[in-house]
Design a protein around this motif. Structure first.
Motif, PDB file in Angstrom:
ATOM      1  N   GLY A  93      -3.131  -2.382  -6.407  1.00 12.34           N
ATOM      2  CA  GLY A  93      -3.145  -1.230  -5.518  1.00 12.34           C
ATOM      3  C   GLY A  93      -4.158  -1.370  -4.404  1.00 12.34           C
ATOM      4  O   GLY A  93      -3.907  -0.958  -3.263  1.00 12.34           O
ATOM      5  N   ASN A  94      -5.306  -1.973  -4.718  1.00 10.54           N
ATOM      6  CA  ASN A  94      -6.329  -2.188  -3.684  1.00 10.54           C
ATOM      7  C   ASN A  94      -5.831  -3.144  -2.607  1.00 10.54           C
ATOM      8  O   ASN A  94      -6.132  -2.967  -1.415  1.00 10.54           O
ATOM      9  CB  ASN A  94      -7.612  -2.729  -4.319  1.00 10.54           C
ATOM     10  N   VAL A  95      -5.096  -4.183  -3.017  1.00  6.55           N
ATOM     11  CA  VAL A  95      -4.538  -5.116  -2.039  1.00  6.55           C
ATOM     12  C   VAL A  95      -3.548  -4.390  -1.129  1.00  6.55           C
ATOM     13  O   VAL A  95      -3.596  -4.525   0.100  1.00  6.55           O
ATOM     14  CB  VAL A  95      -3.855  -6.307  -2.747  1.00  6.55           C
ATOM     15  N   GLY A 118       6.630  -7.506  -5.118  1.00  4.54           N
ATOM     16  CA  GLY A 118       6.940  -8.207  -3.871  1.00  4.54           C
ATOM     17  C   GLY A 118       7.575  -7.281  -2.865  1.00  4.54           C
ATOM     18  O   GLY A 118       7.282  -7.338  -1.662  1.00  4.54           O
ATOM     19  N   CYS A 119       8.442  -6.401  -3.342  1.00  2.00           N
ATOM     20  CA  CYS A 119       9.012  -5.361  -2.477  1.00  2.00           C
ATOM     21  C   CYS A 119       7.922  -4.389  -2.050  1.00  2.00           C
ATOM     22  O   CYS A 119       7.910  -3.905  -0.908  1.00  2.00           O
ATOM     23  CB  CYS A 119      10.124  -4.644  -3.225  1.00  2.00           C
ATOM     24  N   GLN A 120       6.989  -4.107  -2.952  1.00  5.39           N
ATOM     25  CA  GLN A 120       5.833  -3.264  -2.640  1.00  5.39           C
ATOM     26  C   GLN A 120       5.002  -3.875  -1.519  1.00  5.39           C
ATOM     27  O   GLN A 120       4.527  -3.157  -0.631  1.00  5.39           O
ATOM     28  CB  GLN A 120       4.989  -3.100  -3.906  1.00  5.39           C
ATOM     29  N   LEU A 121       4.830  -5.187  -1.540  1.00  5.01           N
ATOM     30  CA  LEU A 121       4.103  -5.869  -0.466  1.00  5.01           C
ATOM     31  C   LEU A 121       4.778  -5.633   0.880  1.00  5.01           C
ATOM     32  O   LEU A 121       4.115  -5.332   1.870  1.00  5.01           O
ATOM     33  CB  LEU A 121       4.045  -7.373  -0.741  1.00  5.01           C
ATOM     34  N   VAL A 122       6.087  -5.791   0.918  1.00  4.29           N
ATOM     35  CA  VAL A 122       6.832  -5.571   2.158  1.00  4.29           C
ATOM     36  C   VAL A 122       6.623  -4.142   2.658  1.00  4.29           C
ATOM     37  O   VAL A 122       6.347  -3.896   3.829  1.00  4.29           O
ATOM     38  CB  VAL A 122       8.331  -5.858   1.951  1.00  4.29           C
ATOM     39  N   THR A 149       3.931   1.540  -9.564  1.00  2.00           N
ATOM     40  CA  THR A 149       3.103   1.281  -8.380  1.00  2.00           C
ATOM     41  C   THR A 149       3.957   0.864  -7.175  1.00  2.00           C
ATOM     42  O   THR A 149       3.703   1.329  -6.055  1.00  2.00           O
ATOM     43  CB  THR A 149       1.998   0.252  -8.680  1.00  2.00           C
ATOM     44  N   PRO A 150       4.989   0.036  -7.325  1.00  2.00           N
ATOM     45  CA  PRO A 150       5.876  -0.200  -6.178  1.00  2.00           C
ATOM     46  C   PRO A 150       6.526   1.071  -5.654  1.00  2.00           C
ATOM     47  O   PRO A 150       6.800   1.180  -4.454  1.00  2.00           O
ATOM     48  CB  PRO A 150       6.913  -1.174  -6.747  1.00  2.00           C
ATOM     49  N   LEU A 154       7.236   2.169  -1.772  1.00  2.00           N
ATOM     50  CA  LEU A 154       8.655   2.267  -1.457  1.00  2.00           C
ATOM     51  C   LEU A 154       9.030   3.663  -0.986  1.00  2.00           C
ATOM     52  O   LEU A 154       9.734   3.835   0.019  1.00  2.00           O
ATOM     53  CB  LEU A 154       9.482   1.884  -2.688  1.00  2.00           C
ATOM     54  N   SER A 155       8.548   4.691  -1.693  1.00  2.00           N
ATOM     55  CA  SER A 155       8.906   6.069  -1.362  1.00  2.00           C
ATOM     56  C   SER A 155       8.251   6.565  -0.091  1.00  2.00           C
ATOM     57  O   SER A 155       8.600   7.642   0.410  1.00  2.00           O
ATOM     58  CB  SER A 155       8.550   7.004  -2.524  1.00  2.00           C
TER      59      SER A 155
END
Length: 264
Positions: A93-95, A118-122, A149-150, A154-155
């Motif tokens: 989450g910090n990243v 990975g989708c969370q990163l995007v 967490t993603p 995403l939302s």
């Protein structure tokens, strides 16, 4: 069975040119899964970038066939302890928050798959451009683990119903859908991906560095405010921005019909 990362290969590669920093996730045999080492390397780079006044833009991409397949499940299963998992997801989450907190735009350059974290990163990057062959999913529910967490990132990119559908079904969406739903900015043929990202970078770097930094900070902060508070805050930001040398130069250049010469 996954192939172990060679000990002499860093999980993250960095290059820089003209104020543009490129970070390349470098666990191709593991589809760039977010190991503890990779998360730590990303956090170290984010911390360094936040302190560097010469940075103008950041591009996040990856080596190999995939952008990022999420967390390293084999590593996660090796330490089945609640405190370990809490700390792991806190670091992740910090990243994600660190990317958004950077004072300059971060562009995700996506190919292959971007799943779960990975989708969370995007979703956590400011901008995202993908090859039209890329695919996206938050697929944790398939292994009995809801992508909580993603879901946060995403939302905040796609509508609630779209996000909930992805989270509950784990279905992949293609790059065209991801663009239509707002997860990414654009889907382009893979052969054009480099040029499309380069063009976006060049557009950003051509702008006033001062205005860009004011703008990114303001954009995310005002989204958390009530409407009247957001306007009060935005007015103060614009007033402060007007006092900067770049704003004076930019307006004078516009009135004099000449290119601006940014001073910052």
């Amino acid at each position: 069975m996954s192939i172990e990362q060679p000990a002499d290969q860093p999980p993250l590669l960095r290059s820089a040119e003209g104020g543009v920093v490129t970070l390349r996730m470098n666990r191709p045999s593991q589809f760039n899964a977010l190991s503890e080492a990779l998360l730590g390397a990303l956090q170290a780079e984010i911390d360094a970038l936040a302190r560097d006044p010469g940075v103008r833009c950041v591009v996040l991409q990856s080596e190999g066939r995939a952008f990022c397949a999420g967390h390293d499940l084999r590593e996660m299963r090796s330490q089945p302890e609640l405190d370990y998992y809490r700390e792991l997801f806190r670091k992740c989450g910090n990243v994600m928050q660190g990317l958004q907190a950077l004072p300059v735009p971060v562009i995700a350059k996506v190919h292959g798959i971007a799943t779960a974290a990975g989708c969370q990163l995007v979703a956590s990057c400011d901008l995202a451009v993908a090859a039209d062959t890329a695919r996206f999913a938050v697929s944790g529910i398939n292994v009995g683990l809801f992508c909580a967490t993603p879901a946060v990132a995403l939302s905040r990119n796609v509508s609630a119903k779209r996000a909930f559908e992805m989270l509950m079904t784990a279905r992949f969406i293609d790059a065209a859908q991801a663009a239509d739903w707002g997860l990414i900015n654009d889907a382009v043929p893979e052969a054009e991906l480099d040029a499309r990202v380069r063009g976006l970078v060049d557009e950003i770097v051509a702008k006033s560095p001062t205005a860009v930094r004011y703008g990114k900070r303001m954009f995310y902060k005002q989204r958390q405010m009530a409407l009247a508070d957001a306007y009060d805050y935005a007015g103060d930001v614009m007033a402060r921005n007007m006092m900067e040398a770049d704003a004076c130069e930019g307006i004078d250049a516009f009135l004099q019909k000449r290119p601006a010469r940014w001073r910052s």
